[in-house]
Motif scaffolding. Structure first.
Motif, PDB file in Angstrom:
ATOM      1  N   LYS A 103     -31.579  50.458  -6.397  1.00 23.29           N
ATOM      2  CA  LYS A 103     -31.497  50.288  -7.843  1.00 23.29           C
ATOM      3  C   LYS A 103     -30.412  49.279  -8.157  1.00 23.29           C
ATOM      4  CE  LYS A 103     -32.679  51.052 -12.084  1.00 23.29           C
ATOM      5  NZ  LYS A 103     -34.011  50.602 -12.570  1.00 23.29           N
ATOM      6  N   VAL A 104     -30.826  48.089  -8.603  1.00 24.17           N
ATOM      7  CA  VAL A 104     -29.886  47.034  -8.983  1.00 24.17           C
ATOM      8  C   VAL A 104     -30.051  46.755 -10.481  1.00 24.17           C
ATOM      9  CG1 VAL A 104     -29.802  46.000  -6.693  1.00 24.17           C
ATOM     10  CG2 VAL A 104     -31.525  45.243  -8.311  1.00 24.17           C
ATOM     11  N   PRO A 105     -28.989  46.311 -11.166  1.00 21.89           N
ATOM     12  CA  PRO A 105     -28.978  46.295 -12.629  1.00 21.89           C
ATOM     13  C   PRO A 105     -29.567  45.065 -13.311  1.00 21.89           C
ATOM     14  CG  PRO A 105     -26.823  45.710 -11.798  1.00 21.89           C
ATOM     15  CD  PRO A 105     -27.669  46.013 -10.593  1.00 21.89           C
ATOM     16  N   ASN A 106     -30.284  44.206 -12.589  1.00 23.27           N
ATOM     17  CA  ASN A 106     -30.873  43.045 -13.260  1.00 23.27           C
ATOM     18  C   ASN A 106     -32.264  42.774 -12.728  1.00 23.27           C
ATOM     19  OD1 ASN A 106     -30.572  41.408 -10.856  1.00 23.27           O
ATOM     20  ND2 ASN A 106     -28.390  41.333 -11.336  1.00 23.27           N
ATOM     21  N   SER A 107     -32.890  41.715 -13.205  1.00 22.57           N
ATOM     22  CA  SER A 107     -34.294  41.448 -12.872  1.00 22.57           C
ATOM     23  C   SER A 107     -34.473  40.224 -11.996  1.00 22.57           C
ATOM     24  CB  SER A 107     -35.094  41.267 -14.171  1.00 22.57           C
ATOM     25  OG  SER A 107     -34.540  40.213 -14.946  1.00 22.57           O
ATOM     26  N   SER A 108     -33.409  39.785 -11.346  1.00 18.08           N
ATOM     27  CA  SER A 108     -33.510  38.626 -10.459  1.00 18.08           C
ATOM     28  C   SER A 108     -34.188  39.008  -9.147  1.00 18.08           C
ATOM     29  CB  SER A 108     -32.117  38.051 -10.185  1.00 18.08           C
ATOM     30  OG  SER A 108     -31.549  37.536 -11.368  1.00 18.08           O
ATOM     31  N   VAL A 109     -34.545  37.994  -8.390  1.00 19.75           N
ATOM     32  CA  VAL A 109     -35.273  38.207  -7.143  1.00 19.75           C
ATOM     33  C   VAL A 109     -34.424  38.984  -6.134  1.00 19.75           C
ATOM     34  CG1 VAL A 109     -34.545  35.925  -6.315  1.00 19.75           C
ATOM     35  CG2 VAL A 109     -36.516  37.049  -5.283  1.00 19.75           C
ATOM     36  N   LEU A 110     -35.072  39.924  -5.435  1.00 22.21           N
ATOM     37  CA  LEU A 110     -34.411  40.704  -4.391  1.00 22.21           C
ATOM     38  C   LEU A 110     -34.543  39.956  -3.066  1.00 22.21           C
ATOM     39  CD1 LEU A 110     -35.531  44.378  -5.198  1.00 22.21           C
ATOM     40  CD2 LEU A 110     -33.298  43.311  -5.625  1.00 22.21           C
ATOM     41  N   THR A 111     -33.706  38.966  -2.865  1.00 23.17           N
ATOM     42  CA  THR A 111     -33.704  38.268  -1.577  1.00 23.17           C
ATOM     43  C   THR A 111     -33.041  39.155  -0.534  1.00 23.17           C
ATOM     44  OG1 THR A 111     -31.591  37.226  -2.036  1.00 23.17           O
ATOM     45  CG2 THR A 111     -33.573  36.018  -2.703  1.00 23.17           C
ATOM     46  N   LYS A 112     -33.326  38.879   0.726  1.00 24.14           N
ATOM     47  CA  LYS A 112     -32.710  39.672   1.787  1.00 24.14           C
ATOM     48  C   LYS A 112     -31.202  39.462   1.842  1.00 24.14           C
ATOM     49  CE  LYS A 112     -35.905  38.249   4.690  1.00 24.14           C
ATOM     50  NZ  LYS A 112     -36.651  38.021   5.952  1.00 24.14           N
ATOM     51  N   SER A 113     -30.742  38.260   1.521  1.00 24.17           N
ATOM     52  CA  SER A 113     -29.296  38.022   1.497  1.00 24.17           C
ATOM     53  C   SER A 113     -28.635  38.838   0.391  1.00 24.17           C
ATOM     54  CB  SER A 113     -29.003  36.530   1.306  1.00 24.17           C
ATOM     55  OG  SER A 113     -29.562  36.051   0.095  1.00 24.17           O
ATOM     56  N   ARG A 114     -29.336  39.030  -0.703  1.00 21.21           N
ATOM     57  CA  ARG A 114     -28.801  39.857  -1.778  1.00 21.21           C
ATOM     58  C   ARG A 114     -28.780  41.328  -1.368  1.00 21.21           C
ATOM     59  NH1 ARG A 114     -31.479  40.771  -7.734  1.00 21.21           N
ATOM     60  NH2 ARG A 114     -29.793  41.997  -8.620  1.00 21.21           N
ATOM     61  N   LEU A 115     -29.825  41.776  -0.711  1.00 22.84           N
ATOM     62  CA  LEU A 115     -29.876  43.169  -0.273  1.00 22.84           C
ATOM     63  C   LEU A 115     -28.838  43.465   0.802  1.00 22.84           C
ATOM     64  CD1 LEU A 115     -33.745  43.687  -0.212  1.00 22.84           C
ATOM     65  CD2 LEU A 115     -32.113  44.674  -1.833  1.00 22.84           C
ATOM     66  N   ASP A 116     -28.462  42.427   1.561  1.00 14.09           N
ATOM     67  CA  ASP A 116     -27.398  42.601   2.567  1.00 14.09           C
ATOM     68  C   ASP A 116     -26.089  43.061   1.935  1.00 14.09           C
ATOM     69  OD1 ASP A 116     -28.655  42.108   4.987  1.00 14.09           O
ATOM     70  OD2 ASP A 116     -28.455  39.938   4.787  1.00 14.09           O
ATOM     71  N   LEU A 117     -25.903  42.770   0.658  1.00 16.91           N
ATOM     72  CA  LEU A 117     -24.665  43.134  -0.034  1.00 16.91           C
ATOM     73  C   LEU A 117     -24.676  44.586  -0.510  1.00 16.91           C
ATOM     74  CD1 LEU A 117     -24.238  39.907  -2.216  1.00 16.91           C
ATOM     75  CD2 LEU A 117     -23.162  40.426  -0.002  1.00 16.91           C
ATOM     76  N   GLU A 118     -25.846  45.228  -0.482  1.00 17.81           N
ATOM     77  CA  GLU A 118     -25.943  46.614  -0.916  1.00 17.81           C
ATOM     78  C   GLU A 118     -25.331  47.545   0.129  1.00 17.81           C
ATOM     79  OE1 GLU A 118     -27.502  48.064  -3.862  1.00 17.81           O
ATOM     80  OE2 GLU A 118     -27.048  46.004  -4.468  1.00 17.81           O
ATOM     81  N   LYS A 119     -24.513  48.457  -0.319  1.00 18.60           N
ATOM     82  CA  LYS A 119     -23.798  49.354   0.581  1.00 18.60           C
ATOM     83  C   LYS A 119     -24.757  50.308   1.293  1.00 18.60           C
ATOM     84  CE  LYS A 119     -19.952  52.657   0.737  1.00 18.60           C
ATOM     85  NZ  LYS A 119     -18.941  53.396  -0.076  1.00 18.60           N
ATOM     86  N   ASP A 120     -24.573  50.412   2.616  1.00 24.76           N
ATOM     87  CA  ASP A 120     -25.332  51.370   3.446  1.00 24.76           C
ATOM     88  C   ASP A 120     -26.850  51.194   3.344  1.00 24.76           C
ATOM     89  OD1 ASP A 120     -22.896  52.577   4.196  1.00 24.76           O
ATOM     90  OD2 ASP A 120     -22.935  53.863   2.421  1.00 24.76           O
ATOM     91  N   LEU A 121     -27.289  49.980   3.084  1.00 29.75           N
ATOM     92  CA  LEU A 121     -28.728  49.732   2.988  1.00 29.75           C
ATOM     93  C   LEU A 121     -29.244  49.100   4.274  1.00 29.75           C
ATOM     94  CD1 LEU A 121     -31.267  49.812   1.139  1.00 29.75           C
ATOM     95  CD2 LEU A 121     -30.743  47.446   0.523  1.00 29.75           C
ATOM     96  N   GLU A 122     -30.229  49.758   4.890  1.00 30.79           N
ATOM     97  CA  GLU A 122     -30.928  49.202   6.047  1.00 30.79           C
ATOM     98  C   GLU A 122     -32.341  48.828   5.604  1.00 30.79           C
ATOM     99  OE1 GLU A 122     -30.048  51.229  10.049  1.00 30.79           O
ATOM    100  OE2 GLU A 122     -29.846  52.861   8.588  1.00 30.79           O
ATOM    101  N   PHE A 123     -32.844  47.725   6.122  1.00 28.70           N
ATOM    102  CA  PHE A 123     -34.193  47.321   5.730  1.00 28.70           C
ATOM    103  C   PHE A 123     -34.778  46.387   6.778  1.00 28.70           C
ATOM    104  CE2 PHE A 123     -31.293  44.216   3.884  1.00 28.70           C
ATOM    105  CZ  PHE A 123     -31.885  43.002   4.184  1.00 28.70           C
TER     106      PHE A 123
END
Length: 318
Positions: A103-123
């Motif tokens: 759950k991220v607070p905006n509507s921009s693209v979920l790039t993998k580099s952006r998801l890398d910044l999410e805490k404790d997220l594996e994908f």
């Protein structure tokens, strides 16, 4: 939705759309504000922007009923239809499998580099194969993939994980304008666990392959899929080695038939080595037409004498 899928949620602040036969004309089925399309199954489907101005994206997030089992094979599939009002079509799609709800607070693209910044997220990303052009607006295109779970997957993200500049588009003869977009209807999502590949030791198997042409030895798509299953088994069972035996029809001289049968066995061995199986775990030979199926030891059924057999045995690397 399949029994392995439970809740559907939104991973970003963008909403997506839900279309149903009982809704008003803007969100109806088959006619709605994005075009006209009957449901692939049932009476409803969802719609998402996969490409829009300023990297705006919409996503659907599906919860699996339980965490996927490590190293177990799964198949995922769903159907898409490009909305008639869209003027852009994607060349390919993928899904992301993640270990927790995003759950991220905006509507921009979920790039993998952006998801890398999410805490404790594996994908990890799974590329999908389409059974038709994704520019089709008249019917539904099935997207599917088979993959081995890594053991952490509990949610699935559907959408476009590339920004506009990195998104591959179909028939993009000119640069998209600011008003161009790609919007897809999505329906009939299925996730299923597949049986693990297993071969009994010292048992003769006949490799899946459409009948060889009399002089043929190349592996077709069916054979390559069979070799991929064999590769997965050998990779997971280091104590096993494989003996491959090529056979030929009785259509030429003894020497010629043996040569063709050797090429058939060699083609399988070379492909397994290319995939990463060590050479000392593969033994192959061609026996020509000396062991036809009609000898009673094997049932001919759908196989002809031109075939490839294999046996798994205990690997002795001394």
């Amino acid at each position: 939705m399949d029994v392995l899928i439970e809740d559907v949620s939104l991973p970003t602040s963008s909403s997506g759309d839900y279309f149903n036969q009982c809704a008003n004309e803007d969100f109806g089925v088959p006619s709605n504000f994005k075009g006209n399309q009957s449901a692939a199954e049932g009476s409803a489907y969802i719609g998402l922007y996969f490409y829009a101005l300023n990297d705006y994206r919409e996503y659907a997030q599906l919860n699996t009923a339980k965490k996927l089992r490590e190293k177990h094979p799964y198949k995922i599939s769903f159907q898409v239809s490009l909305a008639e009002n869209s003027n852009l079509a994607l060349k390919s799609m993928s899904i992301l499998l993640v270990n927790r709800k995003v759950k991220v607070p905006n509507s921009s693209v979920l790039t993998k580099s952006r998801l890398d910044l999410e805490k404790d997220l594996e994908f990890h990303e799974v590329q999908l194969k389409a059974d038709n052009s994704m520019a089709d607006t008249s019917g539904w295109v099935t997207l599917s993939a088979e993959f081995d779970a890594r053991g952490f997957e509990s949610h699935i993200l559907i959408g476009n994980f590339h920004n506009n500049g990195n998104t591959q588009l179909l028939n993009a003869a000119k640069l998209p304008s600011s008003s161009d977009f790609s919007y897809y209807y999505i329906d009939n999502f299925i996730l299923e666990e597949l049986p693990r590949v297993n071969y009994e030791q010292d048992k003769i198997y006949v490799m899946e392959q459409n009948p060889f042409e009399p002089k043929g030895y190349e592996l077709d798509a069916k054979a390559l899929a069979s070799v991929q299953k064999i590769f997965k088994y050998l990779k997971e069972n280091a104590e096993v080695q494989m003996k491959i035996t090529g056979h030929a029809e009785n259509i030429g001289t003894t020497e010629y038939n043996k040569f063709i049968s050797s090429l058939r066995a060699r083609a399988v061995a070379l492909h397994l080595k290319k995939l990463g199986i060590a050479e000392d775990r593969i033994v192959w030979e061609g026996v020509g037409d000396t062991k036809p199926l009609r000898n009673g030891k094997l049932k001919a059924k759908d196989f002809e004498d031109g075939r490839v057999e294999f046996v798994m045995t205990k690997f002795d690397n001394r």
